[in-house]
Write a protein that holds these residues in place. Structure first.
Motif, PDB file in Angstrom:
ATOM      1  N   ALA A 129      35.249  31.024  42.032  1.00 37.40           N
ATOM      2  CA  ALA A 129      36.148  31.898  41.263  1.00 37.40           C
ATOM      3  C   ALA A 129      35.813  31.830  39.776  1.00 37.40           C
ATOM      4  CB  ALA A 129      37.604  31.506  41.498  1.00 37.40           C
ATOM      5  N   TYR A 130      35.595  30.635  39.268  1.00 36.62           N
ATOM      6  CA  TYR A 130      35.264  30.502  37.846  1.00 36.62           C
ATOM      7  C   TYR A 130      33.886  31.066  37.534  1.00 36.62           C
ATOM      8  CZ  TYR A 130      39.368  28.120  36.122  1.00 36.62           C
ATOM      9  OH  TYR A 130      40.652  27.843  35.718  1.00 36.62           O
ATOM     10  N   LEU A 131      32.938  30.897  38.443  1.00 41.92           N
ATOM     11  CA  LEU A 131      31.607  31.462  38.220  1.00 41.92           C
ATOM     12  C   LEU A 131      31.671  32.989  38.224  1.00 41.92           C
ATOM     13  CD1 LEU A 131      28.613  30.923  37.797  1.00 41.92           C
ATOM     14  CD2 LEU A 131      28.348  30.901  40.284  1.00 41.92           C
ATOM     15  N   GLY A 132      32.417  33.550  39.162  1.00 41.18           N
ATOM     16  CA  GLY A 132      32.597  35.011  39.170  1.00 41.18           C
ATOM     17  C   GLY A 132      33.259  35.491  37.895  1.00 41.18           C
ATOM     18  N   GLY A 133      34.255  34.745  37.423  1.00 41.48           N
ATOM     19  CA  GLY A 133      34.911  35.086  36.165  1.00 41.48           C
ATOM     20  C   GLY A 133      33.963  35.008  34.984  1.00 41.48           C
ATOM     21  N   ALA A 134      33.104  34.006  34.993  1.00 46.88           N
ATOM     22  CA  ALA A 134      32.133  33.864  33.907  1.00 46.88           C
ATOM     23  C   ALA A 134      31.191  35.062  33.857  1.00 46.88           C
ATOM     24  CB  ALA A 134      31.334  32.567  34.084  1.00 46.88           C
ATOM     25  N   VAL A 135      30.741  35.502  35.033  1.00 42.47           N
ATOM     26  CA  VAL A 135      29.852  36.662  35.083  1.00 42.47           C
ATOM     27  C   VAL A 135      30.582  37.913  34.579  1.00 42.47           C
ATOM     28  CG1 VAL A 135      28.575  38.201  36.646  1.00 42.47           C
ATOM     29  CG2 VAL A 135      28.391  35.723  36.900  1.00 42.47           C
ATOM     30  N   LEU A 136      31.846  38.081  34.991  1.00 38.24           N
ATOM     31  CA  LEU A 136      32.623  39.234  34.513  1.00 38.24           C
ATOM     32  C   LEU A 136      32.733  39.247  32.993  1.00 38.24           C
ATOM     33  CD1 LEU A 136      35.620  39.496  36.992  1.00 38.24           C
ATOM     34  CD2 LEU A 136      33.970  41.275  36.474  1.00 38.24           C
ATOM     35  N   VAL A 137      33.079  38.104  32.413  1.00 42.69           N
ATOM     36  CA  VAL A 137      33.247  38.043  30.956  1.00 42.69           C
ATOM     37  C   VAL A 137      31.900  38.209  30.256  1.00 42.69           C
ATOM     38  CG1 VAL A 137      34.010  36.602  29.026  1.00 42.69           C
ATOM     39  CG2 VAL A 137      35.379  36.704  31.113  1.00 42.69           C
ATOM     40  N   LEU A 138      30.858  37.596  30.795  1.00 44.00           N
ATOM     41  CA  LEU A 138      29.528  37.717  30.198  1.00 44.00           C
ATOM     42  C   LEU A 138      29.065  39.175  30.190  1.00 44.00           C
ATOM     43  CD1 LEU A 138      26.919  36.331  29.123  1.00 44.00           C
ATOM     44  CD2 LEU A 138      26.173  36.203  31.496  1.00 44.00           C
ATOM     45  N   ILE A 149      31.360  30.958  28.523  1.00 42.21           N
ATOM     46  CA  ILE A 149      30.790  29.605  28.433  1.00 42.21           C
ATOM     47  C   ILE A 149      31.754  28.596  29.049  1.00 42.21           C
ATOM     48  CG2 ILE A 149      30.006  27.794  26.854  1.00 42.21           C
ATOM     49  CD1 ILE A 149      29.238  30.115  24.898  1.00 42.21           C
ATOM     50  N   ALA A 150      33.032  28.705  28.696  1.00 37.97           N
ATOM     51  CA  ALA A 150      34.040  27.785  29.236  1.00 37.97           C
ATOM     52  C   ALA A 150      34.191  27.968  30.746  1.00 37.97           C
ATOM     53  CB  ALA A 150      35.374  27.997  28.537  1.00 37.97           C
ATOM     54  N   LEU A 151      34.191  29.216  31.213  1.00 41.88           N
ATOM     55  CA  LEU A 151      34.320  29.481  32.645  1.00 41.88           C
ATOM     56  C   LEU A 151      33.117  28.929  33.418  1.00 41.88           C
ATOM     57  CD1 LEU A 151      35.710  33.122  32.415  1.00 41.88           C
ATOM     58  CD2 LEU A 151      36.979  31.109  33.198  1.00 41.88           C
ATOM     59  N   THR A 152      31.932  29.079  32.841  1.00 44.45           N
ATOM     60  CA  THR A 152      30.723  28.529  33.473  1.00 44.45           C
ATOM     61  C   THR A 152      30.779  27.010  33.502  1.00 44.45           C
ATOM     62  OG1 THR A 152      29.427  30.433  32.727  1.00 44.45           O
ATOM     63  CG2 THR A 152      28.195  28.467  33.380  1.00 44.45           C
ATOM     64  N   ALA A 153      31.259  26.395  32.430  1.00 49.49           N
ATOM     65  CA  ALA A 153      31.358  24.936  32.378  1.00 49.49           C
ATOM     66  C   ALA A 153      32.325  24.420  33.447  1.00 49.49           C
ATOM     67  CB  ALA A 153      31.818  24.488  30.994  1.00 49.49           C
ATOM     68  N   VAL A 154      33.457  25.089  33.602  1.00 48.35           N
ATOM     69  CA  VAL A 154      34.405  24.681  34.649  1.00 48.35           C
ATOM     70  C   VAL A 154      33.762  24.805  36.024  1.00 48.35           C
ATOM     71  CG1 VAL A 154      36.597  25.246  35.787  1.00 48.35           C
ATOM     72  CG2 VAL A 154      36.468  25.192  33.296  1.00 48.35           C
ATOM     73  N   ALA A 155      33.066  25.909  36.265  1.00 54.04           N
ATOM     74  CA  ALA A 155      32.400  26.103  37.560  1.00 54.04           C
ATOM     75  C   ALA A 155      31.349  25.017  37.801  1.00 54.04           C
ATOM     76  CB  ALA A 155      31.749  27.492  37.604  1.00 54.04           C
ATOM     77  N   ALA A 156      30.531  24.738  36.808  1.00 57.85           N
ATOM     78  CA  ALA A 156      29.467  23.755  36.967  1.00 57.85           C
ATOM     79  C   ALA A 156      30.028  22.343  37.163  1.00 57.85           C
ATOM     80  CB  ALA A 156      28.545  23.792  35.758  1.00 57.85           C
ATOM     81  N   LEU A 157      31.011  21.985  36.363  1.00 64.95           N
ATOM     82  CA  LEU A 157      31.607  20.638  36.502  1.00 64.95           C
ATOM     83  C   LEU A 157      32.307  20.482  37.840  1.00 64.95           C
ATOM     84  CD1 LEU A 157      32.964  20.246  32.867  1.00 64.95           C
ATOM     85  CD2 LEU A 157      31.132  18.892  33.945  1.00 64.95           C
ATOM     86  N   THR A 158      32.991  21.511  38.280  1.00 63.30           N
ATOM     87  CA  THR A 158      33.687  21.446  39.570  1.00 63.30           C
ATOM     88  C   THR A 158      32.678  21.336  40.708  1.00 63.30           C
ATOM     89  OG1 THR A 158      35.503  22.771  38.692  1.00 63.30           O
ATOM     90  CG2 THR A 158      35.356  22.617  41.064  1.00 63.30           C
TER      91      THR A 158
END
Length: 162
Positions: A129-138, A149-158
């Motif tokens: 979900a966070y990775l999809g959100g990151a792509v949408l915002v990007l 950047i923050a959404l990608t970081a949450v996705a990667a850390l999770t």
């Protein structure tokens, strides 16, 4: 190579029995549902969450963003007092709610079919979900809004924690 489930061939003599067999192979014995009354509410909630996310995105595109689009995927027309960049982040944020709803629908569906909840299943839904959100915002902001950047970081850390 992963195993793929194939639907059995339907014959005129017993199509219902074959479908029931195929569904049992996919989702387990349906008799287990009568022992646990929570299965049906989870399933209804999962379907409702998925449909709500779809309706949210489709209606947003139809009623709001089509008026702000000039032939591109991401709407970019100004809508005073909003500038183009504001319209773009609103579009991304609008669909972000749908992504999160679909992730929750996936978790609810797993509960509905009786799959034991594991940390990796929930973390996978969160990460996607966070990775999809990151792509949408990007894409939506052409990388100008730092939220991706923050959404990608949450996705990667999770994803890395499981």
């Amino acid at each position: 190579m992963s195993a793929q489930l194939a639907w059995p061939k339907m014959t005129s003599c017993a199509p219902v029995r074959h479908r029931a067999f195929a569904l049992t192979q996919m989702f387990g014995d349906p008799a287990r549902f009568k022992d646990d009354p929570m299965q049906t509410p989870y399933l209804i909630a999962a379907v409702l969450a998925a449909v709500t996310g779809l309706a949210h995105s489709v209606l947003g595109e139809t009623l709001i963003f089509r008026h702000l689009r000039d032939g591109r995927l991401v709407p970019a027309r100004r809508a005073p007092p909003l500038r183009e960049r504001h319209v773009r982040i609103l579009w991304a944020t609008w669909h972000l709610a749908s992504f999160f709803g679909w992730a929750f629908a996936g978790v609810l569906f797993q509960l509905a079919i009786g799959r034991p909840m594991s940390a990796s299943l929930v973390a996978g839904a969160i990460a996607m979900a966070y990775l999809g959100g990151a792509v949408l915002v990007l894409v939506g902001t052409k990388g100008r809004h730092p939220g991706w950047i923050a959404l990608t970081a949450v996705a990667a850390l999770t994803a890395s924690a499981t």
